[in-house]
Scaffold this motif. Structure first.
Motif, PDB file in Angstrom:
ATOM      1  N   LEU A 148       0.825  -1.203   0.000  1.00 54.26           N
ATOM      2  CA  LEU A 148       0.000   0.000   0.000  1.00 54.26           C
ATOM      3  C   LEU A 148       0.865   1.260   0.000  1.00 54.26           C
ATOM      4  O   LEU A 148       0.506   2.261  -0.625  1.00 54.26           O
ATOM      5  CB  LEU A 148      -0.927  -0.001   1.211  1.00 54.26           C
ATOM      6  CG  LEU A 148      -2.000  -1.089   1.236  1.00 54.26           C
ATOM      7  CD1 LEU A 148      -2.805  -1.020   2.527  1.00 54.26           C
ATOM      8  CD2 LEU A 148      -2.927  -0.964   0.034  1.00 54.26           C
ATOM      9  N   PHE A 149       1.988   1.219   0.704  1.00 51.66           N
ATOM     10  CA  PHE A 149       2.897   2.361   0.727  1.00 51.66           C
ATOM     11  C   PHE A 149       3.437   2.646  -0.677  1.00 51.66           C
ATOM     12  O   PHE A 149       3.601   3.809  -1.062  1.00 51.66           O
ATOM     13  CB  PHE A 149       4.047   2.085   1.692  1.00 51.66           C
ATOM     14  CG  PHE A 149       4.856   3.295   2.059  1.00 51.66           C
ATOM     15  CD1 PHE A 149       4.453   4.133   3.083  1.00 51.66           C
ATOM     16  CD2 PHE A 149       6.040   3.589   1.389  1.00 51.66           C
ATOM     17  CE1 PHE A 149       5.210   5.255   3.431  1.00 51.66           C
ATOM     18  CE2 PHE A 149       6.798   4.701   1.728  1.00 51.66           C
ATOM     19  CZ  PHE A 149       6.380   5.534   2.752  1.00 51.66           C
ATOM     20  N   GLY A 187      -8.432  13.881   5.473  1.00 51.07           N
ATOM     21  CA  GLY A 187      -8.122  12.720   6.305  1.00 51.07           C
ATOM     22  C   GLY A 187      -8.047  13.080   7.775  1.00 51.07           C
ATOM     23  O   GLY A 187      -8.543  12.349   8.639  1.00 51.07           O
ATOM     24  N   MET A 188      -7.418  14.217   8.086  1.00 45.18           N
ATOM     25  CA  MET A 188      -7.345  14.681   9.478  1.00 45.18           C
ATOM     26  C   MET A 188      -8.742  14.952  10.032  1.00 45.18           C
ATOM     27  O   MET A 188      -9.074  14.563  11.158  1.00 45.18           O
ATOM     28  CB  MET A 188      -6.498  15.957   9.558  1.00 45.18           C
ATOM     29  CG  MET A 188      -5.022  15.740   9.323  1.00 45.18           C
ATOM     30  SD  MET A 188      -4.229  14.932  10.742  1.00 45.18           S
ATOM     31  CE  MET A 188      -2.508  15.014  10.247  1.00 45.18           C
ATOM     32  N   TYR A 218      -2.914   5.725   3.323  1.00 44.30           N
ATOM     33  CA  TYR A 218      -2.053   5.896   4.491  1.00 44.30           C
ATOM     34  C   TYR A 218      -2.748   5.414   5.765  1.00 44.30           C
ATOM     35  O   TYR A 218      -2.138   4.732   6.592  1.00 44.30           O
ATOM     36  CB  TYR A 218      -1.640   7.364   4.646  1.00 44.30           C
ATOM     37  CG  TYR A 218      -1.050   7.646   5.997  1.00 44.30           C
ATOM     38  CD1 TYR A 218       0.251   7.251   6.302  1.00 44.30           C
ATOM     39  CD2 TYR A 218      -1.809   8.252   6.999  1.00 44.30           C
ATOM     40  CE1 TYR A 218       0.783   7.460   7.556  1.00 44.30           C
ATOM     41  CE2 TYR A 218      -1.281   8.462   8.255  1.00 44.30           C
ATOM     42  CZ  TYR A 218       0.013   8.073   8.533  1.00 44.30           C
ATOM     43  OH  TYR A 218       0.525   8.259   9.785  1.00 44.30           O
ATOM     44  N   ARG A 219      -4.017   5.763   5.934  1.00 37.40           N
ATOM     45  CA  ARG A 219      -4.745   5.344   7.137  1.00 37.40           C
ATOM     46  C   ARG A 219      -4.864   3.824   7.207  1.00 37.40           C
ATOM     47  O   ARG A 219      -4.790   3.225   8.285  1.00 37.40           O
ATOM     48  CB  ARG A 219      -6.138   5.980   7.162  1.00 37.40           C
ATOM     49  CG  ARG A 219      -6.144   7.492   7.078  1.00 37.40           C
ATOM     50  CD  ARG A 219      -5.528   8.163   8.272  1.00 37.40           C
ATOM     51  NE  ARG A 219      -5.327   9.598   8.040  1.00 37.40           N
ATOM     52  CZ  ARG A 219      -4.799  10.441   8.911  1.00 37.40           C
ATOM     53  NH1 ARG A 219      -4.391  10.005  10.086  1.00 37.40           N
ATOM     54  NH2 ARG A 219      -4.641  11.719   8.601  1.00 37.40           N
ATOM     55  N   LYS A 220      -5.024   3.202   6.062  1.00 40.66           N
ATOM     56  CA  LYS A 220      -5.100   1.735   6.053  1.00 40.66           C
ATOM     57  C   LYS A 220      -3.751   1.122   6.414  1.00 40.66           C
ATOM     58  O   LYS A 220      -3.691   0.105   7.118  1.00 40.66           O
ATOM     59  CB  LYS A 220      -5.569   1.231   4.687  1.00 40.66           C
ATOM     60  CG  LYS A 220      -6.011  -0.235   4.699  1.00 40.66           C
ATOM     61  CD  LYS A 220      -6.736  -0.606   3.431  1.00 40.66           C
ATOM     62  CE  LYS A 220      -7.261  -2.043   3.505  1.00 40.66           C
ATOM     63  NZ  LYS A 220      -8.322  -2.212   4.508  1.00 40.66           N
ATOM     64  N   ALA A 244      -5.232   6.096  12.809  1.00 40.69           N
ATOM     65  CA  ALA A 244      -6.450   5.717  12.081  1.00 40.69           C
ATOM     66  C   ALA A 244      -7.458   5.181  13.082  1.00 40.69           C
ATOM     67  O   ALA A 244      -7.276   4.085  13.620  1.00 40.69           O
ATOM     68  CB  ALA A 244      -6.134   4.676  11.016  1.00 40.69           C
ATOM     69  N   GLN A 245      -8.512   5.941  13.328  1.00 41.01           N
ATOM     70  CA  GLN A 245      -9.549   5.499  14.247  1.00 41.01           C
ATOM     71  C   GLN A 245     -10.344   4.334  13.670  1.00 41.01           C
ATOM     72  O   GLN A 245     -10.744   3.430  14.392  1.00 41.01           O
ATOM     73  CB  GLN A 245     -10.499   6.664  14.560  1.00 41.01           C
ATOM     74  CG  GLN A 245      -9.811   7.884  15.160  1.00 41.01           C
ATOM     75  CD  GLN A 245      -9.327   7.638  16.571  1.00 41.01           C
ATOM     76  OE1 GLN A 245      -9.937   6.866  17.302  1.00 41.01           O
ATOM     77  NE2 GLN A 245      -8.235   8.263  16.945  1.00 41.01           N
ATOM     78  N   VAL A 246     -10.567   4.381  12.367  1.00 37.01           N
ATOM     79  CA  VAL A 246     -11.344   3.342  11.685  1.00 37.01           C
ATOM     80  C   VAL A 246     -10.583   2.901  10.438  1.00 37.01           C
ATOM     81  O   VAL A 246     -10.029   3.740   9.716  1.00 37.01           O
ATOM     82  CB  VAL A 246     -12.746   3.862  11.300  1.00 37.01           C
ATOM     83  CG1 VAL A 246     -13.515   2.806  10.512  1.00 37.01           C
ATOM     84  CG2 VAL A 246     -13.526   4.267  12.539  1.00 37.01           C
TER      85      VAL A 246
END
Length: 276
Positions: A148-149, A187-188, A218-220, A244-246
């Motif tokens: 993913l990165f 995203g933030m 990035y969150r994933k 990442a909260q979710v």
């Protein structure tokens, strides 16, 4: 197509974008390594709870700014993929060759893409090695996170090449900067929305991810590597502003891949139809 890939690599070296970005990487990794080392040296002064909070936070911060530097290379290396060739007149020599226009554009895209994948992979592994070497933090799921990165700069590359078939180089740079800013800010805001249970902020984040899905990737990555704890407050203290909260759904990943492919297909179509 191989000729165009080699031509693209020579072009990247000639414009020194790669060299400048490599210097940025070296400077970042040196400073980041010193910071993690100092944290490790003083970790004995921290209680176990504080240590469990700070170390993952430092790791996620490294990944966040690492993503930014790789994105910088993806955008600025390909800003003039087509428009730059038009502005300096070299495009006329390229389109006059017996090579099809689609092969020219795809060769340039693949040339940038291969360089970016190697660059991103080495960067990711370097950040992980620094954190693991000084703190012994070794999260699971690193193979998926690495993939993913590496996908992040490819998404930006595809949109940058598409913009290069439509806009002058400067205008394309402004557009890409705005798209990237929308993704990061959105995203933030989405993370704040999940923390405070504000649905409107969550929706803003989702819409921004549909416009430019790099922040969702990035969150994933962070969620895979550092799965947050159960309550939002604990997750915030553990992960900080770069967490990442979710976890983004698998459908967002499918959307991102489709987004990349559509951008490349539109770039090829525009280049084929353009009258030089």
């Amino acid at each position: 197509m191989l000729t165009m890939i080699l031509y693209t690599w020579r072009e990247m070296l000639h414009r020194r974008v790669l060299a400048v970005t490599l210097l940025m990487v070296v400077a970042f990794l040196v400073l980041y390594g010193l910071a993690v080392r100092q944290l490790a040296l003083h970790s004995g002064d921290l209680d176990p709870l504080a240590k469990s909070i700070v170390i993952p936070q430092i790791f996620s911060a490294g990944l966040y700014f690492g993503s930014f530097i790789v994105s910088f290379l993806a955008v600025f290396s390909a800003l003039g993929a087509v428009s730059g060739e038009v502005e300096n007149g070299t495009v006329y020599g390229l389109v006059a060759t017996p090579v099809r226009r689609a092969e020219i554009l795809l060769g340039k895209f693949l040339g940038y893409a291969l360089a970016l994948v190697v660059y991103a992979a080495l960067f990711f592994l370097a950040i992980g090695a620094i954190v693991r070497g000084y703190t012994s933090l070794a999260p699971g799921g690193q193979g998926g996170a690495l993939a993913l990165f590496c996908l992040q700069p490819l998404v930006l590359l595809a949109v940058t090449v598409l913009g290069s078939t439509l806009l002058p180089t400067l205008a394309n740079g402004i557009l890409m900067f705005m798209l990237y800013a929308v993704a990061m800010v959105g995203g933030m805001l989405e993370q704040i929305g999940w923390l405070l249970h504000v649905q409107s902020l969550q929706q803003i984040g989702i819409i921004s991810s549909l416009i430019m899905p790099v922040d969702a990737l990035y969150r994933k990555i962070v969620y895979i590597l550092l799965t947050p704890t159960a309550t939002p407050l604990q997750a915030l203290t553990q992960m900080g502003p770069f967490g990442a909260q979710v976890e983004p759904s698998v459908w967002m990943l499918v959307y991102t891949i489709a987004y990349l492919l559509v951008a490349v297909a539109l770039a090829v179509r525009n280049f084929n139809r353009r009258d030089f």
